[in-house]
Design an enzyme around this catalytic site. Structure first.
Site, short mmCIF file in Angstrom:
data_model
loop_
_atom_site.label_atom_id
_atom_site.label_comp_id
_atom_site.label_asym_id
_atom_site.label_seq_id
_atom_site.Cartn_x
_atom_site.Cartn_y
_atom_site.Cartn_z
N CYS A 2 0.82 -1.20 0.00
CA CYS A 2 0.00 0.00 0.00
C CYS A 2 0.86 1.27 0.00
CB CYS A 2 -0.87 0.04 1.25
SG CYS A 2 -1.82 -1.46 1.50
N ARG A 27 4.87 0.21 -6.37
CA ARG A 27 4.93 -0.61 -5.16
C ARG A 27 3.91 -1.76 -5.20
NH1 ARG A 27 7.61 1.94 -0.91
NH2 ARG A 27 6.49 0.62 0.53
N TRP A 76 -3.15 -2.61 -1.39
CA TRP A 76 -2.77 -3.98 -1.77
C TRP A 76 -3.50 -4.86 -0.78
CZ3 TRP A 76 0.24 -8.36 -0.30
CH2 TRP A 76 0.77 -9.09 -1.35
N ASN A 102 -1.67 1.99 6.05
CA ASN A 102 -0.80 0.89 5.63
C ASN A 102 -0.49 0.05 6.86
OD1 ASN A 102 -0.70 2.11 3.17
ND2 ASN A 102 1.48 2.64 3.25
N GLY A 103 -0.48 -1.26 6.71
CA GLY A 103 -0.18 -2.13 7.85
C GLY A 103 -1.38 -3.00 8.17
N GLU A 484 19.16 -16.06 -8.79
CA GLU A 484 18.69 -14.72 -9.12
C GLU A 484 18.17 -14.66 -10.56
OE1 GLU A 484 17.79 -12.35 -7.53
OE2 GLU A 484 17.85 -10.59 -8.81
N LYS A 488 14.36 -13.59 -11.54
CA LYS A 488 14.09 -12.48 -12.46
C LYS A 488 13.13 -12.94 -13.55
CE LYS A 488 14.95 -9.69 -10.82
NZ LYS A 488 15.53 -9.64 -9.53
N GLU A 491 9.47 -13.90 -12.13
CA GLU A 491 8.62 -12.85 -11.56
C GLU A 491 8.08 -11.88 -12.61
OE1 GLU A 491 10.34 -10.15 -8.64
OE2 GLU A 491 12.28 -10.24 -9.62
N HIS A 507 19.48 -36.08 -8.61
CA HIS A 507 18.81 -36.63 -7.43
C HIS A 507 17.30 -36.43 -7.48
CE1 HIS A 507 22.64 -37.62 -5.66
NE2 HIS A 507 23.07 -36.42 -5.98
N LYS A 607 6.63 -3.95 -4.50
CA LYS A 607 8.04 -3.59 -4.42
C LYS A 607 8.60 -3.86 -3.03
CE LYS A 607 11.95 -1.95 -5.86
NZ LYS A 607 12.77 -2.95 -6.59
O1 M6R Z 1 13.44 -4.65 -0.15
P1 M6R Z 1 14.04 -6.01 0.06
O2 M6R Z 1 15.39 -6.15 -0.54
O3 M6R Z 1 14.02 -6.43 1.49
O4 M6R Z 1 13.07 -6.98 -0.73
C1 M6R Z 1 13.26 -8.36 -0.72
C2 M6R Z 1 12.45 -9.02 -1.79
O5 M6R Z 1 11.09 -8.77 -1.61
C3 M6R Z 1 12.85 -8.56 -3.19
O6 M6R Z 1 14.21 -8.77 -3.43
C4 M6R Z 1 12.04 -9.32 -4.25
O7 M6R Z 1 12.38 -10.67 -4.26
C5 M6R Z 1 12.23 -8.69 -5.64
N1 M6R Z 1 10.97 -8.61 -6.30
C6 M6R Z 1 13.10 -9.45 -6.54
O8 M6R Z 1 13.22 -8.85 -7.78
#
Ligand code: M6R
Length: 612
Positions: A2, A27, A76, A102-103, A484, A488, A491, A507, A607
Site C-alpha cells: 500500500c 509498489r 494492496w 498501511n499495515g 537470481e 528475475k 517474476e 537426485h 516492491k
Molecule cells: O526490499 P528487500 O530487498 O528487502 O526486498 C526483498 C524481496 O522482496 C525482493 O528482493 C524481491 O524478491 C524482488 N521482487 C526481486 O526482484
C-alpha cells in the site's frame, strides 16, 4: 504494498494526490482512493478498484474535487477482496473522518465487535475501517480530533502508517506511525506526508522520517510532532540527495531496463567513494578490529533477491574470511530459534529497508545479542534505523518491482565487506587483496561494455520466449547467480523457472528434463567449468534445449557442445556473478517484453513486502 500520500497547501489537493499515487504505483496495488476536505467542511471520498487511471478518469484528473487538503492511498488487499468498498480512504459513519492506512490492525475483530455493540455499522471487510469508526467514537466525546487519535492509538495493536482527515478541521490533518514507513515532507506554504519519498520528491526534498509511536499534525503553515505521551517533540530534517528525474523513465520503455543500464554508474557510486589508495574503507562502521576478530559466525538474513545476494556472499565471504557464513531466509530465521549470540555478526540485506520478515528477523537477532550490520538502499528506512551499523548502497530510487541495480550494489558491497574484514583478519594475502581490488575497479567499465551490445540476448529471448518451463543450472557461484536469474525470469515473465545446483539435478529434478525443455546452463565459475560442461552434456542427452552462459575465454570450448551461448568478460571469481547476472536480467526483461507482460509491475507482486 500500500501507498500513502497527503497534502495541505494552497493548490487543489486532488491532482497532487493523484500524481503522488502514480509515483507509488510501482509498489503494487489493486485499488486507489482519495479523500479531500473542502473549505466549507465537506468531506469527499472517491475510490475505485483497479488501476489509478480508473479513479483519475472518474474525477477528471482530480479537477472535479474541490479542496486544498487531502489524503490518498493505493491498496494492496490483505483484509477483504480488492473492490471499491474495501479501497481506502475509509469514511466514518457520521461522514466526518476519513482514514488511509498501511499495515495491519491485529485486534480489529475485537474492536469491531465493541463498535458494533455501540451501534456502528461497517461497510467494508477491512481492518482499517475499525480505526475510522473508533476515531469517530472518540471524536464524538469532545469533538477534538487530536485527542481522538491518541485514544485510538492506545487501543489498536499491530502495524500502521495512518493519514487522518476530519471534516471539521479543513486546515490540518494528522499522521501516525508504528512499524510501517511514513515521512513528512516540508514545502513552502504546503506540507506533505508519504509512505515513500518518491510520492512527493517532485515538491520537496526536505523530509522528516516518523518514528514508531509518533504523531504529526500537518497544516500549510507548519508541522507539529508529538510522542506517544502527547508531548511535543523536535524532529531532525533530512535532505534527499536525488531528484525527481531519478524516479522517472528518462526515455526508457520500462524502469527495469533503465535500472539495468544504470548498474555501472550505481556500482561506481556505491564502491568508489569507499576506496582510497586501493583500500576499502567503511569509516562509519562502529565495529572495530577486536570485535571483527571475535566473530564466531556470520549470518546473512534477507528475502528474495537480497537473499540471493547472500547466497553469493556465503561463497565469497567464507573464501575471504575462513569463518562460517550461514544464509537464512528472513521469514524462516525468525521462527527457527536461531543459534545467534553476542559473537554472531548478522548481516541484514534489504533494498527497501522495510521488508517485514527481514525487520522481524533483525529484531530477533538483536534480542539474542548479535551485532546487526545492514546493507540497505532506502535512506532512513526502518531496517537502517534499527541496525547497529548500516552501509547504504546509494543506488538511487529503484522503481521496477524486479530488482536489478539494488541487487548489484548489494553484491558489490558484500564483497567489499569481505575485503575489509579479510584485511583486518589477515585471511586475505596482499596479493589476493590487490587482485580483487584491481577487478573491483574494472567492474563498472566491463559492465558498461556488456550493456553496449545486447543484440544476442534479444535474439535468444525471441528464440525462447514461448517456453513454459525453464531450469537454471550451475555450480558454486553459478548456482547462487542462477537463483537470481531464475527469480528475475519467473517474476516478470510468469514462466515457471527453477534454479538447481547442477550436481543435485540427478537426485530427482532430471526426471523433468525432456525433449525441448529449456535449460540455462551457467558456466562462468572457472574452477568448475569442466563440471559445468558435463552437466550440459547430461541434460542434452535427455533432449534439453540448452542456452549457455560462460566467460569469453571458455566460449569456444562451450560452443563445441552448445550452439547458443551468451558471454561475459572474465573477472576475479568473486565478481564473476556481478557480470554474469546482467545477461540474465536482460534475458528476463526481453522475454517478458515479448510475452506482453507488465514488466515494471508484475501481477501479485509489490516492491516492498510489508506484510507477513
Ligand atoms: O526490499 P528487500 O530487498 O528487502 O526486498 C526483498 C524481496 O522482496 C525482493 O528482493 C524481491 O524478491 C524482488 N521482487 C526481486 O526482484
Amino acid at each position: 504494498m500500500c501507498g500513502i500520500v497527503g497534502y495541505v497547501g494552497s493548490d487543489q489537493a486532488a491532482p497532487i494526490l493523484l500524481d503522488g499515487l502514480a509515483r507509488l504505483e510501482y509498489r503494487g496495488y489493486d485499488s486507489a482512493g482519495i479523500a479531500v476536505v473542502s473549505e466549507n467542511k465537506e468531506l469527499q471520498v472517491k475510490k475505485s478498484k483497479g488501476r489509478l487511471q480508473v479513479l483519475s478518469d472518474i474525477i477528471n484528473g482530480g479537477k472535479s474535487v474541490e479542496g486544498v487538503l487531502g489524503i490518498g492511498h493505493t491498496r494492496w488487499a490483505t483484509h477483504g477482496e480488492p473492490n471499491d468498498v474495501n479501497a481506502h480512504p475509509h469514511l466514518s459513519q457520521d461522514g466526518k473522518i476519513a482514514v488511509v492506512h498501511n499495515g495491519i490492525i491485529e485486534n480489529y475483530v475485537e474492536l469491531r465487535d465493541f463498535l458494533k455493540a455501540k451501534g456502528y455499522v461497517f461497510q467494508s471487510e477491512t481492518d482499517t475501517e475499525v480505526v475510522t469508526q473508533l476515531l469517530s467514537f472518540y471524536y464524538a466525546e469532545d469533538s477534538d480530533i487530536f485527542n481522538a487519535v491518541f485514544k485510538v492509538l492506545r487501543r489498536i495493536e499491530g502495524a500502521y502508517a495512518l493519514g487522518i482527515i476530519c471534516a471539521d478541521c479543513p486546515d490540518r490533518f494528522l499522521a501516525a506511525r508504528k512499524d510501517a514507513p511514513l515521512l513528512v515532507g516540508f514545502g513552502e506554504g504546503e506540507n506533505f506526508i508519504a509512505s515513500d519519498v518518491t510520492a512527493i520528491i517532485k515538491h520537496t526534498r526536505e523530509v522528516a522520517y516518523m518514528e514508531d509511536g509518533e504523531v504529526a499534525v500537518i497544516s500549510a503553515e507548519g508541522v507539529s510532532f508529538y510522542n506517544i505521551m502527547e508531548q511535543p517533540i523536535e524532529k531532525e530534517h533530512s535532505t534527499i540527495d536525488w531528484d525527481v528525474s531519478a524516479a522517472e523513465k528518462g526515455g526508457y520503455a520500462h524502469f527495469m531496463l533503465k535500472e539495468i543500464m544504470e548498474q555501472p554508474e550505481a556500482i561506481r557510486k556505491t564502491a568508489f567513494s569507499r576506496i582510497r589508495d586501493n583500500k576499502v574503507f567503511f569509516e562509519d562502521l562502529s565495529i572495530g578490529a577486536e570485535y571483527i576478530k571475535s566473530i564466531s559466525k556470520i549470518y546473512i538474513v534477507a528475502c528474495g533477491s537480497s537473499y540471493h545476494v547472500g547466497m553469493v556472499g556465503k561463497y565469497n565471504l567464507e573464501r575471504m574470511l575462513r569463518k562460517p557464513v550461514e544464509v537464512c531466509l528472513a521469514s524462516e530465521f525468525r521462527y527457527c530459534d536461531p543459534l545467534v549470540d553476542d559473537k554472531s555478526l548478522v548481516i541484514v540485506i534489504s533494498q527497501s529497508g522495510e521488508t517485514l520478515d527481514t525487520m522481524a528477523a533483525l529484531r530477533e537477532a538483536k534480542n539474542l545479542g548479535a551485532h546487526i550490520l545492514s546493507i540497505v538502499n532506502v535512506v532512513g528506512s526502518s531496517i537502517a534505523r534499527e541496525s547497529d551499523d548500516v552501509i547504504y548502497t546509494w543506488a538511487g530510487p529503484e522503481i521496477a518491482v524486479a530488482t536489478t541495480k539494488a541487487y548489484s550494489t548489494q553484491l558489490v558491497l558484500l564483497n567489499m565487506l569481505g575485503m575489509y574484514f579479510g584485511d583486518i583478519l589477515g585471511t586475505l594475502s596482499k596479493e589476493e587483496y590487490d587482485a580483487i581490488m584491481g577487478e573491483l575497479l574494472l567492474l563498472p567499465t566491463k559492465m558498461e561494455k556488456m550493456l553496449e551490445d545486447i543484440e544476442d540476448i534479444k535474439h535468444f529471448a525471441s528464440d525462447y520466449f514461448n517456453h513454459s518451463s525453464v531450469f537454471f543450472i550451475g555450480r558454486n557461484l553459478d548456482y547462487a547467480m542462477g537463483l537470481e536469474g531464475s527469480l528475475k525470469l519467473k517474476e516478470i515473465s510468469y514462466i515457471h523457472s527453477e534454479a538447481y545446483a547442477s550436481g543435485e539435478l540427478k537426485h530427482g529434478t532430471i526426471s523433468l528434463i525432456e525433449k525441448g525443455t529449456l535449460v540455462i546452463a551457467l558456466g562462468t565459475y572457472a574452477p568448475l567449468f569442466d563440471k559445468a560442461m558435463s552437466n550440459v552434456v547430461e541434460v542434452q542427452a535427455r533432449g534439453a534445449d540448452v542456452l549457455a552462459l560462460t566467460t569469453e575465454s571458455n566460449v569456444s570450448e562451450m560452443r563445441k557442445t552448445v550452439e547458443n551461448v551468451m558471454t561475459v568478460p572474465e573477472s576475479h571469481t568473486i565478481f564473476q556473478p556481478s557480470l554474469g547476472v546482467v545477461p540474465l536480467q536482460l534475458f528476463a526483461y526481453y522475454v517478458a517484453l515479448l510475452r506482453g507482460c507488465d514488466i515494471d509491475k508484475p501481477r501479485n507482486l509489490a516492491k516492498s513486502v510489508t506484510v507477513e
